[in-house]
Design an enzyme around this catalytic site. Sequence first.
Site, PDB file in Angstrom:
ATOM      1  N   HIS A   1      18.124  45.778  -2.913  1.00 28.49           N
ATOM      2  CA  HIS A   1      18.869  44.631  -2.403  1.00 28.49           C
ATOM      3  C   HIS A   1      20.366  44.722  -2.713  1.00 28.49           C
ATOM      4  CE1 HIS A   1      15.039  42.493  -1.778  1.00 28.49           C
ATOM      5  NE2 HIS A   1      14.699  42.828  -3.008  1.00 28.49           N
TER       6      HIS A   1
HETATM    7  O1  RIB Z   1      16.582  38.781  -4.451  1.00 31.23           O
HETATM    8  C1  RIB Z   1      17.151  40.001  -4.885  1.00 31.23           C
HETATM    9  C2  RIB Z   1      18.121  39.753  -5.987  1.00 31.23           C
HETATM   10  O2  RIB Z   1      17.423  39.192  -7.099  1.00 31.23           O
HETATM   11  C3  RIB Z   1      18.773  41.042  -6.518  1.00 31.23           C
HETATM   12  O3  RIB Z   1      20.076  40.760  -6.959  1.00 31.23           O
HETATM   13  C4  RIB Z   1      17.889  41.431  -7.676  1.00 31.23           C
HETATM   14  O4  RIB Z   1      18.628  42.101  -8.699  1.00 31.23           O
HETATM   15  C5  RIB Z   1      17.412  40.099  -8.189  1.00 31.23           C
HETATM   16  O5  RIB Z   1      18.333  39.643  -9.127  1.00 31.23           O
END
Ligand code: RIB
Length: 340
Positions: A255
């Site tokens: 992500h």
């Molecule tokens: O939903 C994904 C996010 O949440 C990313 O930043 C991951 O590191 C978690 O913190």
Amino acid sequence: MVSPSSLPLRSVILDTDPGGDDIVALFWLMALKQRGLIQIAAVTTVGGNVSAAQTFRNASQMLSLLGDTQTPLGRGLGEISGEDASHIHGADGMGHLSQQLPPPIHSWNTAIASPRLIIQILEQHPQQVTIVAIGPLTNLAQAEQMKPGVLRQAKDVVIMGGAFEQGGNITSHAEFNIYFDPIAAQTVFASRSDLVVLPLDVTHRLLLSQTQGRSLTAAYPHYEPARVLQQLWDFLTTTALQYRETQGELGFLVHDAAAIAYLCYPHLFTFQRRQVQIETRGEWSRGQTVWDHRLLPQQPNAWVACDVDVAQFFTCLWADFHASFAQAAPPVPPSDPYRP
Ligand code: RIB
Ligand code: CA
């Protein structure tokens, strides 16, 4: 190939809650720094995936592992207000690897508070620094509350967070970074009208596969950061499978790396101009990012990514990782079964 010197140097504050995919983002940012494409003004840590103290320690250990002893490191304020994501990233947020890493090189007790460091840099370099926020938005909101209007002093604000036409990951409707501190998100989404948002709508397609990961790290068996990365990736692969995020493929979702890709490869993404609101109270929808589908006039506050070229994203990621690792440790050619 465009030489880095011909591109403007982009200065970045990375606001992060390491976290496995945060570490992929940090590695990529360091690779772009090595190529002279960006400079890192600071890393500011925040509680989220694990506690503020743990994310600070993780960032310090990773900067040490990568040989960066100069980048200022901020500490998050306050403790976890919501459920963390240690079920995905491990109790230490690093796939239980923190004991193997070099010791932290920054002191929690003497570190500057992340919101204060953000304010300092933005006031010293108005309109020159990009904030890349890949954790809960607590630090950015606290900076805005301490100095109203300060977030508009950033050149731009890039956020990994939210879920629009896509379901949530921490609840059926909410994405973790927004869900963890929705009041902070509400403050940040009211702070300026040109936020750049990389939501689950695009990041849920960014699967770093075990095969691809191993083909990178196997080429650099003598490079410690590559070895650490492979162990971290193996851990994340096990937890991602349990949480049914990868359609049964072995790998995990990167992500946060989407926010790094935007810095140098914005053409990988397609954006919609939207007015985004944050649900802060719903019993079932707390932390949901909401936009209005009706054909009514809107006051947009964000550019929200709605599509990404996945193949080109990983082409850029692998090219930059290989270039970075090869600079640190010459690659070992794959064993050639035909070579005597
Ligand atoms: O939903 C994904 C996010 O949440 C990313 O930043 C991951 O590191 C978690 O913190
Ligand atoms: Ca994160």
